[in-house]
Design a protein around this motif. Structure first.
Motif, short mmCIF file in Angstrom:
data_model
loop_
_atom_site.label_atom_id
_atom_site.label_comp_id
_atom_site.label_asym_id
_atom_site.label_seq_id
_atom_site.Cartn_x
_atom_site.Cartn_y
_atom_site.Cartn_z
N GLN A 265 0.83 -1.21 0.00
CA GLN A 265 0.00 0.00 0.00
C GLN A 265 0.86 1.25 0.00
O GLN A 265 0.58 2.21 -0.72
N ARG A 268 2.24 1.82 -3.27
CA ARG A 268 1.20 1.76 -4.32
C ARG A 268 1.52 0.70 -5.36
O ARG A 268 1.44 0.92 -6.56
N VAL A 272 -4.07 -0.28 -4.05
CA VAL A 272 -4.30 1.17 -4.16
C VAL A 272 -5.69 1.51 -3.66
O VAL A 272 -6.68 0.86 -4.02
N ARG A 273 -5.74 2.53 -2.81
CA ARG A 273 -7.03 3.06 -2.34
C ARG A 273 -7.24 4.42 -3.01
O ARG A 273 -6.41 5.32 -2.88
N ILE A 274 -8.35 4.57 -3.72
CA ILE A 274 -8.65 5.80 -4.44
C ILE A 274 -9.70 6.58 -3.66
O ILE A 274 -10.82 6.11 -3.46
N ASP A 281 -8.59 8.27 -13.30
CA ASP A 281 -7.73 7.38 -12.53
C ASP A 281 -6.60 6.79 -13.35
O ASP A 281 -5.84 5.97 -12.83
N GLY A 310 -1.15 6.54 -13.12
CA GLY A 310 -2.43 6.71 -12.43
C GLY A 310 -2.74 5.57 -11.48
O GLY A 310 -2.02 4.57 -11.38
N ASP A 311 -3.85 5.72 -10.78
CA ASP A 311 -4.23 4.76 -9.75
C ASP A 311 -4.48 3.36 -10.30
O ASP A 311 -4.08 2.36 -9.71
N ASP A 314 -1.14 1.73 -11.09
CA ASP A 314 -0.43 1.29 -9.89
C ASP A 314 -1.08 0.06 -9.26
O ASP A 314 -0.39 -0.79 -8.70
N GLY A 315 -2.40 -0.02 -9.35
CA GLY A 315 -3.10 -1.12 -8.69
C GLY A 315 -3.22 -2.38 -9.51
O GLY A 315 -3.74 -3.40 -9.02
N ILE A 320 -7.86 -2.78 -6.14
CA ILE A 320 -8.05 -1.33 -6.14
C ILE A 320 -9.35 -1.04 -5.41
O ILE A 320 -10.40 -1.58 -5.75
#
Length: 735
Positions: A265, A268, A272-274, A281, A310-311, A314-315, A320
């Motif tokens: 975490q 990342r 991933v926490r959005i 994203d 972006g998220d 990464d996830g 995610i």
């Protein structure tokens, strides 16, 4: 020890770990590992996370209406039990089932939406899955691999790569994967963490895996191993090298360095926490100023390389979480319709293929709002809805509170947490609708009080006011009671005080306490909480036959507290041993059985046979049933014992379990007859360990000291909360 020795030892251990964990591999080494365990290395994210659940094991725990399977990862064994998830076994089951369904289909084509009231542990659930994945990825079973492209400098390659066939790296068994830092001109990572097996062209993969996965279900689960494609940047590099080497695949793969990576975490990496936001994203940036680009062979200088960022990037290859998913404008989430269904995200210059579990959390008010929009039908078809209610079992709610106040610097009354948990659960329960139940149980559920339903959910025990057969019927209806409102828009556990609100109440009590957190402080805080109905949603829910009545629930837990203190006080006085009531009732059953069989009975004192003692029978019946009900009571006693022996031929009859009400009536009768002696001890308990205690009569002082010691040793009171309990009982039950 010399610091140089320390560093040398640490360095040696790090090197040994690096080698043992195979942190860096050539493609050939990776391929060997992959072919040895293709199902292990070829897992999609859904299967990987499901395996993580299984890795930590399961256990059977008590649930509502029977046993439930709990996944041990939610006990946080990887963090020494820090911040576990209390209860919610049904949510664990539904989430795991969704993962397994995705794995069987070979792709995750829906978003899992955890929805429930604020403070129902949705975020805690996701946090524990993240932490479990981090721990699992560090194990041998949970190893994950990605790759980078390696371009050596002139010295390492013996010439300039890409200009002529004569200057190709010598030796087809060589690799650039293990070059030193000073030998590498450029290292280009794959940000999407594509599985290295995708480096083999799809037609070659098809041939490779054709015989490996024989049945249709197996092939469907592993279709991605054949159909999966490299990300756009890696595909451009692969195609460029493939052209330079005139189709020599081995030469292309020499530029591949396979690395093991870990889920994290903090960094990342596939976890991933959005948060709610108003930007997309995923996107791309062109690589123009990076030193690595200028170090590429001239043949690549006219190739535009775009880095996905972006998220979602990464996830990838993990999980995610879209926290408070529906708080951001719904238009910002429309792209997820395609992402969920097809596993892709549209970038400015390319399409990124994703392999990740998409999880979202939302409270009920935002979900209700979404349901009123035209977009809901589209989203609903691409979402797996998992309801996360508040806890409905007193024991589990209590365990949650116990963890929350563990660090409090005051002593805690042995009942206060249980009373707080009971009140919270009482505020969450729905009144049963008899029409939803079969005819034989309708009358029973119609009369079910909130506290009786709470106890039924928690322990499976039916009210003792019912006959034995009625209790059995009601026990069998627990599952139906729990399912009654599970899929209802106003599901059971949607309304009520949250764990956060209860924690604040308890912390306020701790602040108010001098030395001990007592039920009196709790009751006062709860009364203050329920005064302003604008502060908490659950206070505005209309009361329904005793249900959803927070003030009435406070009265209930106060009554429970009085009864418990009264019973503990009587027990602590030790005026009579509890087994004495069992012996009295055992004699009653013997005398009654002999009377019905027209037999004589042996007197335990004289040893002579005598007639059954009618006077003794009538005395007991006058206490436990009333003289007008004696004959019916006799039939009920013999019938209950007979039915038990038929169903449990090998078990001994336990009268205390079969006739708790009768034994309690005998106990109450005894204490009523000795009420004056009890009250004398009770009223003088507050003098314990004070100067005034010296003025008591020696025998009375001895009984007071014995009672206080028993309260502390047998029932868990400290001196302060024991005196407070006695004072509370005196105030609310005078005389």
């Amino acid at each position: 020890m010399d610091t140089r020795d320390i560093l040398e030892q640490l360095s040696k251990r790090c090197t040994e770990r690096f080698e043992s964990e195979s942190l860096v591999l050539s493609f050939q080494e990776y391929l060997a590992e992959f072919l040895e365990r293709p199902r292990h290395h070829g897992r999609i994210a859904a299967r990987y996370i499901a395996d993580c659940f299984e890795h930590f094991g399961t256990e059977v725990v008590d649930g509502i209406g029977g046993e439930a399977v709990r996944f041990k990862l939610f006990d946080a064994p990887f963090d020494d039990g820090r911040e576990p998830l209390i209860g919610q076994e049904e949510i664990q089951r539904e989430f795991y089932q969704a993962l397994c369904n995705f794995a069987r289909d070979g792709r995750a084509d829906r978003l899992i939406l955890l929805h429930g009231p604020n403070g129902s542990a949705k975020t805690t659930f996701c946090e524990l899955v993240f932490r479990a994945l981090e721990a699992y990825s560090e194990t041998t079973e949970g190893c994950l691999h990605r790759f980078s492209w390696i371009f050596p400098n002139r010295e390492a390659q013996g010439g300039r790569l890409g200009f002529s066939d004569e200057r190709r790296p010598r030796g087809r068994d060589q690799t650039y994967a293990f070059l030193g830092q000073d030998e590498i001109a450029a290292k280009i990572a794959c940000e999407l963490k594509d599985p290295p097996i995708y480096l083999l062209p799809s037609d070659l993969r098809r041939e490779l895996f054709e015989d490996l996965f024989e049945d249709e279900a197996d092939r469907r689960q592993h279709a991605h191993l054949i159909e999966g494609e490299l990300s756009a940047k890696s595909k451009r590099i692969f195609d460029g090298l493939f052209s330079l080497y005139r189709g020599d695949l081995q030469q292309v793969l020499k530029h591949v360095q396979v690395e093991r990576f870990y889920i994290s975490q903090r960094y990342r990496s596939s976890a991933v926490r959005i948060a709610p936001q108003t930007h997309v994203d995923a996107s791309e940036v062109q690589v123009v100023a990076d030193r690595s680009v200028h170090a590429l062979p001239p043949a690549f200088h006219d190739v535009n390389l775009f880095v996905p960022v972006g998220d979602l990037v990464d996830g990838n290859r993990g999980m995610i979480e879209f926290s408070d998913f529906l708080k951001r404008p719904i238009e910002m989430n429309k792209y997820l319709l395609t992402t969920c269904e097809k596993g892709i995200v549209m970038l400015p210059t390319s399409i990124a293929q994703l392999d990740a579990i998409l999880v979202a959390t939302s409270n009920e008010s935002h979900l209700d709002e979404l349901k009123t929009t035209p977009l809901f039908a589209s989203f609903n078809a691409r979402m797996e809805l998992v309801t996360v209610p508040y806890l409905l079992q007193i024991s589990k709610e209590r365990a949650l509170h116990e963890r929350q106040v563990r660090s409090a610097d005051v002593s805690i009354d042995p009942h206060v947490l249980d009373l707080a948990a009971t009140w919270a659960v009482l505020c969450r329960l729905h009144r049963p609708d008899p029409e939803n139940h079969p005819p034989e149980t309708r009358a029973l559920v119609r009369e079910l009080a909130p506290i009786e339903k709470a106890v039924l959910y928690d322990t499976g025990e039916a009210p003792e006011r019912l006959a034995a057969d009625e209790r059995q019927l009601l026990k069998g209806a627990v599952g139906m009671l729990r399912e009654e409102f599970r899929d209802h828009i106003h599901f059971e556990g949607r309304y009520g005080p949250s764990a956060r609100e209860m924690r604040q109440v308890l912390m306020d009590c701790v602040h108010d306490a001098d030395t001990c957190l007592t039920p009196s402080l709790l009751f006062e805080r709860l009364r203050r909480m329920t005064k302003d109905k604008t502060l908490h949603d659950f206070l505005r829910v209309e009361a329904d036959g005793g249900y959803h009545d927070p003030d009435g629930a406070i009265d209930t837990v106060e009554q429970i507290y009085r009864e418990r203190v009264h019973a503990e006080l009587r027990d602590a006085m030790q005026l009579v041993h509890p087994d004495e009531y069992v012996r009295i009732f055992e004699r009653y059953v013997q005398e009654l059985s002999a009377l019905k069989k027209n037999e004589r009975i042996q007197d335990p004192v004289t040893g002579k046979a005598r007639e059954p003692d009618q006077g003794f029978l009538e005395d007991v019946e006058a206490i436990v049933s009333g003289s007008d009900e004696s004959e019916r009571f006799r039939e009920a006693v013999l019938g209950t014992i007979g039915a038990f022996r038929v169903e449990h031929a090998d078990s001994e009859v336990e009268l205390a379990a079969l006739f708790p009400n009768a034994l309690r009536a005998l106990q109450d009768d005894y204490f009523e007859k000795n009420r004056a002696a009890m009250e004398e001890v009770r009223d003088n308990l507050l003098l314990h360990e004070t100067d005034d205690a010296e003025d008591l009569e020696p025998e009375l002082r001895k009984r007071v000291e014995r009672t206080m010691e028993n309260l502390r040793q047998e029932h868990g009171y400290c001196l302060t909360c024991a005196k407070e309990a006695v004072a509370y009982l005196s105030r609310t039950q005078p005389g």
